[in-house]
Design an enzyme around this catalytic site. Sequence first.
Site, PDB file in Angstrom:
ATOM      1  N   VAL A   1       0.836  -1.218   0.000  1.00  0.00           N
ATOM      2  CA  VAL A   1       0.000   0.000   0.000  1.00  0.00           C
ATOM      3  C   VAL A   1       0.867   1.263   0.000  1.00  0.00           C
ATOM      4  O   VAL A   1       0.365   2.369   0.178  1.00  0.00           O
ATOM      5  CB  VAL A   1      -0.941  -0.012   1.234  1.00  0.00           C
ATOM      6  CG1 VAL A   1      -1.938  -1.166   1.136  1.00  0.00           C
ATOM      7  CG2 VAL A   1      -0.156  -0.089   2.557  1.00  0.00           C
ATOM      8  N   ASP A   2       2.177   1.081  -0.257  1.00  0.00           N
ATOM      9  CA  ASP A   2       3.130   2.182  -0.076  1.00  0.00           C
ATOM     10  C   ASP A   2       3.406   3.001  -1.331  1.00  0.00           C
ATOM     11  O   ASP A   2       4.092   4.015  -1.276  1.00  0.00           O
ATOM     12  CB  ASP A   2       4.462   1.623   0.491  1.00  0.00           C
ATOM     13  CG  ASP A   2       5.062   0.524  -0.388  1.00  0.00           C
ATOM     14  OD1 ASP A   2       5.736  -0.374   0.158  1.00  0.00           O
ATOM     15  OD2 ASP A   2       4.860   0.555  -1.619  1.00  0.00           O
TER      16      ASP A   2
ATOM     17  N   CYS B   1     -16.325  13.015   5.536  1.00  0.00           N
ATOM     18  CA  CYS B   1     -16.459  13.120   4.094  1.00  0.00           C
ATOM     19  C   CYS B   1     -17.019  14.499   3.745  1.00  0.00           C
ATOM     20  O   CYS B   1     -17.988  14.971   4.369  1.00  0.00           O
ATOM     21  CB  CYS B   1     -17.402  12.026   3.599  1.00  0.00           C
ATOM     22  SG  CYS B   1     -17.838  12.150   1.858  1.00  0.00           S
TER      23      CYS B   1
ATOM     24  N   GLY C   1       8.670 -11.382  -2.423  1.00  0.00           N
ATOM     25  CA  GLY C   1       8.585 -10.696  -1.133  1.00  0.00           C
ATOM     26  C   GLY C   1       7.260 -10.847  -0.436  1.00  0.00           C
ATOM     27  O   GLY C   1       6.793  -9.922   0.238  1.00  0.00           O
TER      28      GLY C   1
ATOM     29  N   SER D   1       4.832 -13.665   1.996  1.00  0.00           N
ATOM     30  CA  SER D   1       4.804 -14.929   2.750  1.00  0.00           C
ATOM     31  C   SER D   1       3.768 -15.886   2.168  1.00  0.00           C
ATOM     32  O   SER D   1       3.620 -17.012   2.631  1.00  0.00           O
ATOM     33  CB  SER D   1       4.487 -14.640   4.225  1.00  0.00           C
ATOM     34  OG  SER D   1       3.220 -13.979   4.313  1.00  0.00           O
TER      35      SER D   1
ATOM     36  N   PRO E   1      14.077 -14.480   0.504  1.00  0.00           N
ATOM     37  CA  PRO E   1      15.225 -15.084   1.221  1.00  0.00           C
ATOM     38  C   PRO E   1      14.839 -16.373   1.938  1.00  0.00           C
ATOM     39  O   PRO E   1      15.676 -17.236   2.195  1.00  0.00           O
ATOM     40  CB  PRO E   1      15.611 -14.006   2.243  1.00  0.00           C
ATOM     41  CG  PRO E   1      14.876 -12.781   1.876  1.00  0.00           C
ATOM     42  CD  PRO E   1      13.719 -13.175   1.045  1.00  0.00           C
TER      43      PRO E   1
ATOM     44  N   HIS F   1      -4.744  -4.423  -2.284  1.00  0.00           N
ATOM     45  CA  HIS F   1      -5.027  -4.125  -0.877  1.00  0.00           C
ATOM     46  C   HIS F   1      -5.149  -2.625  -0.623  1.00  0.00           C
ATOM     47  O   HIS F   1      -5.098  -2.182   0.514  1.00  0.00           O
ATOM     48  CB  HIS F   1      -3.945  -4.720   0.036  1.00  0.00           C
ATOM     49  CG  HIS F   1      -4.024  -6.218   0.115  1.00  0.00           C
ATOM     50  ND1 HIS F   1      -3.060  -6.988   0.715  1.00  0.00           N
ATOM     51  CD2 HIS F   1      -4.956  -7.099  -0.345  1.00  0.00           C
ATOM     52  CE1 HIS F   1      -3.402  -8.261   0.635  1.00  0.00           C
ATOM     53  NE2 HIS F   1      -4.538  -8.362  -0.012  1.00  0.00           N
TER      54      HIS F   1
HETATM   55  N1  APR Z   1      13.339  -9.395  -0.375  1.00  0.00           N
HETATM   56  C1  APR Z   1      12.371 -10.316  -0.654  1.00  0.00           C
HETATM   57  N2  APR Z   1      11.571 -10.854   0.284  1.00  0.00           N
HETATM   58  C2  APR Z   1      11.778 -10.459   1.560  1.00  0.00           C
HETATM   59  C3  APR Z   1      12.770  -9.518   1.932  1.00  0.00           C
HETATM   60  C4  APR Z   1      13.563  -8.979   0.895  1.00  0.00           C
HETATM   61  N3  APR Z   1      14.529  -8.082   1.153  1.00  0.00           N
HETATM   62  N4  APR Z   1      12.708  -9.344   3.289  1.00  0.00           N
HETATM   63  C5  APR Z   1      11.708 -10.144   3.729  1.00  0.00           C
HETATM   64  N5  APR Z   1      11.168 -10.816   2.709  1.00  0.00           N
HETATM   65  C6  APR Z   1      10.045 -11.772   2.717  1.00  0.00           C
HETATM   66  C7  APR Z   1       9.848 -12.526   4.014  1.00  0.00           C
HETATM   67  O1  APR Z   1      10.635 -13.712   4.028  1.00  0.00           O
HETATM   68  C8  APR Z   1       8.347 -12.846   3.924  1.00  0.00           C
HETATM   69  O2  APR Z   1       8.145 -14.079   3.258  1.00  0.00           O
HETATM   70  O3  APR Z   1       8.876 -10.992   2.534  1.00  0.00           O
HETATM   71  C9  APR Z   1       7.774 -11.707   3.077  1.00  0.00           C
HETATM   72  C10 APR Z   1       6.933 -10.725   3.862  1.00  0.00           C
HETATM   73  O4  APR Z   1       5.781 -11.422   4.308  1.00  0.00           O
HETATM   74  P1  APR Z   1       4.655 -10.631   5.119  1.00  0.00           P
HETATM   75  O5  APR Z   1       5.309  -9.800   6.174  1.00  0.00           O
HETATM   76  O6  APR Z   1       3.621 -11.639   5.507  1.00  0.00           O
HETATM   77  O7  APR Z   1       4.028  -9.594   4.065  1.00  0.00           O
HETATM   78  P2  APR Z   1       2.997  -9.912   2.919  1.00  0.00           P
HETATM   79  O8  APR Z   1       3.205 -11.277   2.359  1.00  0.00           O
HETATM   80  O9  APR Z   1       3.034  -8.771   1.988  1.00  0.00           O
HETATM   81  O10 APR Z   1       1.595  -9.897   3.711  1.00  0.00           O
HETATM   82  C11 APR Z   1       0.420 -10.047   2.921  1.00  0.00           C
HETATM   83  O11 APR Z   1      -0.911  -9.530   4.875  1.00  0.00           O
HETATM   84  O12 APR Z   1      -1.192  -8.263   6.786  1.00  0.00           O
HETATM   85  C12 APR Z   1      -1.610  -8.425   5.473  1.00  0.00           C
HETATM   86  O13 APR Z   1      -2.494  -6.736   4.100  1.00  0.00           O
HETATM   87  C13 APR Z   1      -1.297  -7.204   4.654  1.00  0.00           C
HETATM   88  O14 APR Z   1      -0.686  -7.089   2.315  1.00  0.00           O
HETATM   89  C14 APR Z   1      -0.369  -7.717   3.555  1.00  0.00           C
HETATM   90  C15 APR Z   1      -0.675  -9.197   3.515  1.00  0.00           C
END
Ligand code: APR
Length: 239
Positions: free
Chosen positions: A101-102, A141, A181, A183, A208, A117
Amino acid sequence: MIPANVIERLRCADHVVVLTGAGVSAESGVATFRDPDGLWAKFRPEELASMTGFLANPERVRDWYAHRLHVVDSVEPNAGHHALAALERLVPSFTLVTQNVDRLHQRAGSMNVLEVHGNLVENRCNDCGWIDDAHQAELQCKTCFGPMRPNVVWFGEDLPHDVWVQAEEATRRADVMFSIGTSAQVYPAAGLPYLAKDHGAFVIEVNPDSTELTPYAHAHLRGPSGVILPELISELTAA
Ligand code: APR
């Protein structure tokens, strides 16, 4: 070193689709959600990223999102964001589906971005859907006087319908699908790489760590996206 079959697949691809998550912004200094130092290690998502939490304490939720907006305003896109903008210019057809969302993808020059999202830079009227710049921090609003809230999809809320339909449609057409990037835990976005694979796409994960998707991906490029993606672009454009 990027495996030769990955480069070859990209060279032959007509339509490339990329799903990104918070990990892509980690090297810009934006906290992820589920890493050990992530946002959900410090805050309870149901209190800050849900309608229930907003109704219980709207000021706390608005302050938290105002803080997150300040953070993204103060950071820059990293080499991974720029590499994805470069990839878009190198392939015939490209769709970037982001959970982030950035707006760092757009600031890096990515054009065809689907924000499944929502985003931090807009506030939305919870009643009529009117959109305002989040920097204005209006509480009500200007059109219907309903409560203004971040234009971010909260837990339990539907994704923006038209955006999601476009994301699924692009995924079905993908020749190559990246999951970068993320999970791969939060649906329906996490389901896109599986949908792509079911329709014949070559699935590449950049992370990673291993995730639930890793065993299903055709290739896992293990490392930070800010390192892996520029290397991929360099090898893709080498003579
Ligand atoms: N490069 C690539 N991947 C990375 C890096 C990096 N430098 N650093 C961390 N990661 C990976 C982590 O290993 C992890 O698998 O990025 C992933 C981040 O996972 P989350 O923190 O769960 O974020 P995300 O998958 O975007 O979450 C999905 O969950 O909370 C909700 O709405 C929120 O959009 C978000 C959604």
